[in-house]
Scaffold this motif. Structure first.
Motif, PDB file in Angstrom:
ATOM      1  N   TRP A 126       0.821  -1.195   0.000  1.00  0.00           N
ATOM      2  CA  TRP A 126       0.000   0.000   0.000  1.00  0.00           C
ATOM      3  C   TRP A 126       0.863   1.256   0.000  1.00  0.00           C
ATOM      4  O   TRP A 126       0.582   2.218  -0.714  1.00  0.00           O
ATOM      5  CB  TRP A 126      -0.938   0.015   1.205  1.00  0.00           C
ATOM      6  N   ASP A 127       1.932   1.256   0.783  1.00  0.00           N
ATOM      7  CA  ASP A 127       2.816   2.431   0.828  1.00  0.00           C
ATOM      8  C   ASP A 127       3.403   2.720  -0.539  1.00  0.00           C
ATOM      9  O   ASP A 127       3.451   3.882  -0.980  1.00  0.00           O
ATOM     10  CB  ASP A 127       3.941   2.209   1.844  1.00  0.00           C
ATOM     11  N   GLU A 128       3.853   1.664  -1.239  1.00  0.00           N
ATOM     12  CA  GLU A 128       4.423   1.855  -2.575  1.00  0.00           C
ATOM     13  C   GLU A 128       3.378   2.399  -3.537  1.00  0.00           C
ATOM     14  O   GLU A 128       3.652   3.303  -4.334  1.00  0.00           O
ATOM     15  CB  GLU A 128       4.976   0.531  -3.105  1.00  0.00           C
ATOM     16  N   ALA A 129       2.181   1.851  -3.467  1.00  0.00           N
ATOM     17  CA  ALA A 129       1.126   2.266  -4.387  1.00  0.00           C
ATOM     18  C   ALA A 129       0.746   3.728  -4.166  1.00  0.00           C
ATOM     19  O   ALA A 129       0.662   4.513  -5.124  1.00  0.00           O
ATOM     20  CB  ALA A 129      -0.096   1.368  -4.218  1.00  0.00           C
ATOM     21  N   ILE A 130       0.522   4.109  -2.918  1.00  0.00           N
ATOM     22  CA  ILE A 130       0.115   5.475  -2.615  1.00  0.00           C
ATOM     23  C   ILE A 130       1.218   6.457  -2.979  1.00  0.00           C
ATOM     24  O   ILE A 130       0.953   7.534  -3.546  1.00  0.00           O
ATOM     25  CB  ILE A 130      -0.267   5.614  -1.131  1.00  0.00           C
ATOM     26  N   ASP A 131       2.462   6.100  -2.697  1.00  0.00           N
ATOM     27  CA  ASP A 131       3.580   6.985  -3.017  1.00  0.00           C
ATOM     28  C   ASP A 131       3.702   7.187  -4.522  1.00  0.00           C
ATOM     29  O   ASP A 131       3.915   8.315  -4.998  1.00  0.00           O
ATOM     30  CB  ASP A 131       4.882   6.409  -2.452  1.00  0.00           C
ATOM     31  N   LEU A 132       3.552   6.107  -5.302  1.00  0.00           N
ATOM     32  CA  LEU A 132       3.667   6.202  -6.755  1.00  0.00           C
ATOM     33  C   LEU A 132       2.542   7.053  -7.335  1.00  0.00           C
ATOM     34  O   LEU A 132       2.762   7.879  -8.241  1.00  0.00           O
ATOM     35  CB  LEU A 132       3.645   4.800  -7.370  1.00  0.00           C
ATOM     36  N   ILE A 133       1.331   6.866  -6.828  1.00  0.00           N
ATOM     37  CA  ILE A 133       0.194   7.659  -7.304  1.00  0.00           C
ATOM     38  C   ILE A 133       0.415   9.140  -7.013  1.00  0.00           C
ATOM     39  O   ILE A 133       0.274  10.001  -7.896  1.00  0.00           O
ATOM     40  CB  ILE A 133      -1.108   7.170  -6.650  1.00  0.00           C
ATOM     41  N   ALA A 134       0.760   9.464  -5.772  1.00  0.00           N
ATOM     42  CA  ALA A 134       0.926  10.863  -5.385  1.00  0.00           C
ATOM     43  C   ALA A 134       2.071  11.521  -6.145  1.00  0.00           C
ATOM     44  O   ALA A 134       1.961  12.680  -6.578  1.00  0.00           O
ATOM     45  CB  ALA A 134       1.158  10.963  -3.877  1.00  0.00           C
ATOM     46  N   THR A 149       3.200  10.743  -9.138  1.00  0.00           N
ATOM     47  CA  THR A 149       2.772  10.959 -10.523  1.00  0.00           C
ATOM     48  C   THR A 149       1.795  12.123 -10.604  1.00  0.00           C
ATOM     49  O   THR A 149       1.845  12.939 -11.547  1.00  0.00           O
ATOM     50  CB  THR A 149       2.130   9.686 -11.092  1.00  0.00           C
ATOM     51  N   MET A 150       0.900  12.238  -9.659  1.00  0.00           N
ATOM     52  CA  MET A 150      -0.044  13.350  -9.649  1.00  0.00           C
ATOM     53  C   MET A 150       0.687  14.682  -9.588  1.00  0.00           C
ATOM     54  O   MET A 150       0.341  15.627 -10.331  1.00  0.00           O
ATOM     55  CB  MET A 150      -0.992  13.230  -8.454  1.00  0.00           C
ATOM     56  N   LYS A 151       1.668  14.776  -8.744  1.00  0.00           N
ATOM     57  CA  LYS A 151       2.420  16.038  -8.610  1.00  0.00           C
ATOM     58  C   LYS A 151       3.137  16.381  -9.908  1.00  0.00           C
ATOM     59  O   LYS A 151       3.161  17.554 -10.328  1.00  0.00           O
ATOM     60  CB  LYS A 151       3.415  15.920  -7.455  1.00  0.00           C
ATOM     61  N   GLN A 152       3.706  15.367 -10.555  1.00  0.00           N
ATOM     62  CA  GLN A 152       4.405  15.613 -11.818  1.00  0.00           C
ATOM     63  C   GLN A 152       3.447  16.120 -12.889  1.00  0.00           C
ATOM     64  O   GLN A 152       3.746  17.079 -13.612  1.00  0.00           O
ATOM     65  CB  GLN A 152       5.076  14.320 -12.284  1.00  0.00           C
ATOM     66  N   ILE A 153       2.293  15.483 -12.990  1.00  0.00           N
ATOM     67  CA  ILE A 153       1.320  15.869 -14.023  1.00  0.00           C
ATOM     68  C   ILE A 153       0.775  17.265 -13.747  1.00  0.00           C
ATOM     69  O   ILE A 153       0.630  18.081 -14.675  1.00  0.00           O
ATOM     70  CB  ILE A 153       0.185  14.831 -14.097  1.00  0.00           C
TER      71      ILE A 153
END
Length: 876
Positions: A146-154, A156-160
Motif C-alpha cells: 500500500w505504501d508503494e502504491a500510494i507513493d507512486l500515485i501521489a 505521478t499526480m504532482k508531476q502531471i
C-alpha cells in the motif's frame, strides 16, 4: 505471489432498540433493527431452514445493493464466525403498495446473490502495479505494498499537475457503487475523489451520462425538460399505456421498483391497453402488455411522422392546442415561429449573435409531412411511407395513432430508443406524439419521458461536501467523448466535440461564438472507481485499447490510470495501479431511496472485516490526501463513521423523522415512512423552458447548430452524411441504421438489451446468474433458419470493429432482421498478446457487445449511439 482469503470475525451483538415518539405529521413510520441469533423473536428470515436446521448465525446487519438499477434495495446480512452465510431481503412492513402502507422493499434475485460477489475468485487481494514494459490490457501485474502504491500515485499526480495543471485529471464515470453516500462512485462530482481533487485545484468534469445522453440534451429542444412524467401509480387512471423500448422487468425488476409498481397498475387497472413498441418482445411485454408492436431500431421518429400525418390529414388533432402551445408545426406561421424560438442567451445551445442564420425555405413540420418546402422531393410521410421504414404495417400505424387520441394515454420511453446514432430525434419524436395528441397534464396521461416512481424521501444527505467552488477547471467534456482528450485534445472545442463551460455550481453553458470553448490540456491521469466503463460500458473495446496504449507524449497519451475496485474487472486490466476496495458488506455507509408511497433510509453496518488487504475508498483517498499534504482539509478530522453521523445530523436539522440520537439510528438500521400523497401528474406549463416558452417542433437551437458545428470532430469522424442535426425530429438514414449502405455487407441491425442476470456489468462475475441465463445472441427463428443456426449453437457476431462469440438464443421474440446481445458481459479476449492487442480480428469469447459497438458520438449530445450497429452472424 498469490494471497489467500482470510476474514477476521466481527461479532457485534446488538439488542433491539425500540422506536418511539417519531410519528410526524402525515407520516407513518417504521424501523427495522439488527437482531441476535439466539433470542430473536421477530426475524422471519432467521427461521428459514437449510437442510432441516434453523439458520445458525452470530449477527444480522443491514446493508444494501449499491449497483445502478435505480432501486438500491436494503439487504439483511447474516454472518457466522466472521463470514457472511446468507443474504436476505427486507421483509418488514406490508406485502402491498398503497397510500399509508409501509411497503416491503424486496431485493431482486441479483441482490440475493451477493455472497457470490463477496467470495469471488475475481476479488483483488493486494495492490497491483502493471509490469514495466507491458501494454495496458496484457494483464501482467506485480504485487506491491500500500505504501508503494500510494507513493507512486501521489508522485505521478504532482508531476502531471506541474506539467499540465489540473485540467489533465479526469474522474471516470462509474456507477458500480451508486448506492452509497461516503463510498459512492456516481456522480463523479460527488465522490471522495472529487472532494480530494477540488481541494487540490480541481479536475476536468463531464456532463450527462451513459444512460440518458440524448434524452438529457435533445428532448429539452422540444419541451425544455428531459425528466418530468406522471408517477407510475397514476397509470391506474390510464386507458392506454404506450411503452417505447421500456423494459423495467429487466432494468428495474426488484420488489421496490418500476416493474413491481407497473404490475400493481395492471392488477388495479385490468382494462388498460398496454402496448410495447420495441424490436424485442421484452420480459415486460410478456408480463404485462396486451400487445407487442415490433419496430426496426432507430426508426421511432418515422413511426411518429406516419401517425401525425394520419391524424393531421384526418383533422383529428386539436388545431387550437397546436397553435397556442407549439411553434414550428404550421406552414402559415413558420417564419414568425422561427423568430420566437431564437435562443437569447448562452443558457441555450446555438446562440446566433450575428442574426444571419435563418431558413430560406419552409421547414415546418407540416411541410415535412407533405414533402413540400425544404422537404420537396422527400414524399408525403404517410403511414405507408412509415411502414416501409419501420416494418410496422400502415394500418397498425393508424390504429396506434387513434389510440393516442383516446384520452388519457400515457407515453413512457425507456432509455434504449435514444441510444442510437439518431437517438436525439427518436427521443424528441416520442415526446412530440405525447404532447401533440393532448395527453400532457392529464391524469392517466404523460409527457413521453421516462416514468417517475414516487417515494417519500428522508432529507438525509446522499453525499458528503465536495467543494465544487474550488474547482479551477472551467470547461467540461461529454461523458462519452472524453477519449478524444487522450487522442488529440486540441481538436476539442464546443463546435467539434461539444466542450462546454461549467461554473462553480456545476451549471453548464454554451459559447457566444462557436469554437471558442476549448480544452486546455490532454487527459493524463484517470481515476477509475467502481467502474467498468472503459472495457465494458463505453464502446469499441479494441479501439479503446489502442487509445489507452498511445505513447505518453506532450499532447496525447494517458500517463496513469488508477482503478479502485473489489474485483478484477476487464477495465482494471488496463490500469497502471489497481487498489483493492471493499464491498458494501465490509464497511459502514448510508443508502436511501423509495418508491410508490414508501421512502427509506438505511445505515449500513459492516457484516465482516475487509477481506485480504482491501480498504474502504474513504481510507484509500485519505492516504493519498496525506501524501499531497491535504489530510486535515480532506478529513476535517472525521472518520467514515463520523461522516455518517454528520449525515444524520444534517437530516435531523432538515426535519427527518429519525431517533433522537445517532447511536439509536445506527443500532436500528432501516427506517421507512409513507404518506397518502396523490401520485404526481406532470403539468402542461404555461411557459416551457424553451426559448419560445412553447413546444418547439422546429428547434431554432438545432437549426443554428446545424450551421455552426463541425460534425467531423475536426476531421476525426467521417464526413459521410450519416450524422445530421435537424431542426425537426425527422427520420434520416443515420450511421449504421436501417438505411446505411453498409447493410449490404452487414445485414443485421444489432441492439443491446439489459439482462436480468446483471446490472450493466455488475454481477457479471456471479456464476449463479450466468447459469440461470447464459450470455446469448437473440435471433429470430426466421433469421436463424436462413443461416442454418439452431438453439444453443456457438456463433460469432461481427461488426467492422470486432468479433464476439456466444451461443444463439433462437426465439420468436425478436423482429426478423434484428438481433440483440445483452449488454454488460465481461470482455474475455482469446489472446492478450501485445502484438495483436486492439486488433479487431481478436475474438472476444465473453459475448461482450462493447467489442462490436461504435464510439462515434451522436450529433448534438455527443453521446452514445451504441444501439446502432450493423453486423453479420456465422456459426463458429
Amino acid at each position: 505471489m498469490e494471497k489467500t482469503a482470510s476474514a477476521t470475525a466481527r461479532i457485534s451483538r446488538r439488542s433491539f432498540m425500540a422506536l418511539s415518539g417519531l410519528m410526524g405529521a402525515g407520516l407513518a413510520l417504521t424501523a427495522c433493527s439488527p437482531t441476535e441469533a439466539k433470542d430473536s423473536q421477530g426475524d422471519e428470515a432467521a427461521k428459514l431452514e437449510l437442510g432441516g436446521e434453523p439458520l445458525d448465525y452470530d449477527t444480522m446487519t443491514w446493508s444494501g445493493c449499491h449497483v445502478n438499477c435505480g432501486s438500491r434495495c436494503p439487504l439483511k446480512v447474516y454472518a457466522k464466525d466472521g463470514t457472511v452465510i446468507r443474504i436476505s431481503v427486507d421483509n418488514e412492513g406490508e406485502d402491498e403498495v398503497g397510500p399509508n402502507k409501509i411497503q416491503q422493499l424486496r431485493s431482486c434475485v441479483r441482490g440475493r446473490t451477493n455472497r457470490q460477489r463477496i467470495y469471488n475468485d475475481t476479488r483483488i487481494q493486494t495492490p497491483l502495479k502493471r509490469v514495466e514494459g507491458t501494454k495496458r490490457g496484457e494483464g501482467k501485474y506485480e504485487e506491491i505494498s500500500w505504501d508503494e502504491a500510494i507513493d507512486l500515485i501521489a508522485t505521478t499526480m504532482k508531476q502531471i499537475k506541474e506539467e499540465y495543471g489540473n485540467d489533465a485529471f479526469y474522474i471516470q464515470y462509474g456507477t458500480g457503487v451508486l448506492g452509497g453516500t461516503v463510498s459512492k462512485s456516481w456522480h463523479p462530482d460527488q465522490t471522495v475523489f472529487a472532494r480530494l481533487m477540488n481541494l487540490w485545484g480541481g479536475y476536468l468534469r463531464q456532463y450527462a451520462d451513459y444512460s440518458t445522453g440524448q434524452i438529457t440534451w435533445d428532448l429539452p429542444l422540444l419541451n425544455g425538460d428531459a425528466w418530468s412524467n406522471n408517477d407510475v401509480m397514476n397509470l391506474v387512471n390510464s386507458k392506454n399505456i404506450i411503452l417505447f423500448g421500456n423494459n423495467p422487468a429487466n432494468t428495474r425488476m426488484s420488489g421496490s421498483a418500476m416493474q413491481y409498481l407497473i404490475t400493481q397498475v395492471r392488477l388495479e387497472n385490468p382494462e388498460a391497453n398496454i402496448i410495447v413498441v420495441d424490436p424485442h418482445l421484452s420480459d415486460t411485454a410478456v408480463g404485462i402488455a396486451n400487445r407487442w408492436i415490433p419496430i426496426r431500431p432507430g426508426t421511432d421518429m418515422a413511426l411518429v411522422a406516419g401517425m401525425i400525418h394520419y391524424l393531421f390529414t384526418e383533422n383529428k388533432l386539436d388545431e387550437k392546442l397546436i397553435r397556442d402551445k407549439f411553434v414550428g408545426f404550421f406552414s402559415d406561421t413558420f417564419m414568425e415561429d422561427v423568430k420566437l424560438a431564437e435562443p437569447k442567451s448562452t443558457a441555450f445551445m446555438g446562440l446566433d449573435k450575428s442574426g444571419t442564420l435563418m431558413p430560406d425555405k419552409d421547414m415546418s413540420y407540416e411541410a415535412y409531412l407533405k414533402g413540400t418546402g425544404a422537404y420537396e422531393g422527400t414524399g408525403e410521410k404517410t403511414p405507408e411511407w412509415a411502414a416501409a421504414i419501420t416494418g410496422i404495417p400502415a394500418d397498425t400505424i393508424r390504429e396506434l395513432a387513434d389510440i393516442f387520441m383516446d384520452h388519457p394515454t400515457a407515453t413512457i420511453q425507456g432509455w434504449g430508443p435514444q441510444r442510437h446514432s439518431n437517438g436525439g430525434n427518436n427521443t424528441r419524436a416520442i415526446g412530440l406524439i405525447a404532447a401533440i395528441t393532448g395527453n400532457v397534464g392529464l391524469s392517466g396521461g404523460g409527457t413521453g419521458a421516462r416514468e417517475a416512481v414516487g417515494g417519500v424521501p428522508y432529507p438525509v444527505p446522499t453525499a458528503i461536501p465536495c467543494f465544487p467552488e474550488k474547482n479551477t477547471v472551467d470547461v467540461c467534456v461529454s461523458f462519452f467523448d472524453w477519449y478524444q482528450a487522450i487522442v488529440d485534445y486540441q481538436s476539442m472545442n464546443d463546435a467539434t466535440w461539444g466542450i462546454r463551460h461549467i461554473d462553480e455550481n456545476g451549471v453548464t453553458s454554451y459559447a457566444e461564438e462557436p469554437g471558442t470553448i476549448k480544452l486546455k490540456a490532454p487527459i493524463k491521469f484517470i481515476w477509475n472507481y467502481g467502474s467498468n466503463v472503459m472495457m465494458g460500458q463505453h464502446a469499441d473495446i479494441n479501439e479503446m485499447l489502442n487509445i489507452c496504449n498511445l505513447p505518453d507524449e506532450k499532447d496525447s497519451g494517458v500517463r496513469m490510470i488508477v482503478t479502485v475496485d473489489p474485483w478484477l474487472t476487464p477495465t482494471a486490466m488496463i490500469s497502471d495501479i489497481i487498489l483493492p476496495g471493499t464491498t458494501p458488506f465490509e464497511e459502514d455507509d448510508i443508502i436511501s431511496g423509495g418508491t410508490g408511497w414508501t421512502g427509506f433510509v438505511c445505515i449500513e453496518t459492516a457484516a465482516i472485516e475487509p477481506m485480504f488487504e482491501a480498504k474502504p475508498i474513504y481510507e484509500i483517498v485519505t492516504l493519498i490526501a496525506d501524501k499531497l499534504g491535504l489530510k486535515d482539509e480532506f478529513t476535517e478530522g472525521k472518520t467514515q463513521l463520523d461522516w455518517l453521523e454528520w449525515c444524520y445530523d444534517q437530516g435531523m436539522e432538515a426535519g427527518a423523522a429519525l431517533p433522537a440520537t445517532f447511536e439509536e439510528f445506527r443500532s436500528t438500521g432501516l427506517f421507512k415512512q409513507t404518506d397518502d400523497h396523490e401520485p404526481s401528474i406532470a403539468p402542461m406549463p404555461d411557459e416551457l423552458a424553451t426559448p419560445s416558452g412553447k413546444y418547439e417542433v422546429f428547434s431554432k437551437q438545432a437549426f443554428n447548430l446545424s450551421k455552426q458545428w463541425d460534425l467531423t470532430g475536426d476531421g476525426f469522424v467521417p464526413d459521410d452524411g450519416l450524422d445530421q442535426i435537424t431542426p425537426l425530429p425527422i427520420y434520416y438514414d443515420s450511421f449504421e441504421g436501417y438505411g446505411d449502405p453498409l447493410r449490404k455487407d452487414y445485414p443485421f441491425q444489432l441492439i443491446g438489451h439489459h439482462y436480468k442476470t446483471r446490472t450493466h456489468s455488475s454481477y457479471g462475475n456471479v456464476a449463479w446468474m450466468s447459469e440461470v441465463a447464459p450470455q446469448q445472441c437473440w435471433i429470430s427463428e426466421q433469421d436463424a433458419a436462413n443461416l442454418g443456426i439452431e438453439q444453443d449453437d456457438v456463433v460469432i457476431v461481427s461488426t467492422v470493429r470486432g468479433r464476439s462469440q456466444m451461443t444463439a438464443k433462437v426465439t420468436n421474440r425478436m423482429m426478423p432482421g434484428v438481433v440483440s446481445i445483452p449488454q454488460g458481459a465481461w470482455y474475455d479476449p482469446e489472446s492478450r498478446d501485445a502484438a495483436t492487442l486492439g486488433d479487431p480480428s481478436v475474438l472476444d469469447k465473453g459475448g461482450c457487445i462493447s467489442v462490436l459497438t461504435s464510439m462515434r458520438p451522436t450529433p448534438i449530445a455527443k453521446g452514445n449511439g451504441v444501439h446502432s450497429n450493423l453486423c453479420k452472424i456465422e456459426k463458429a
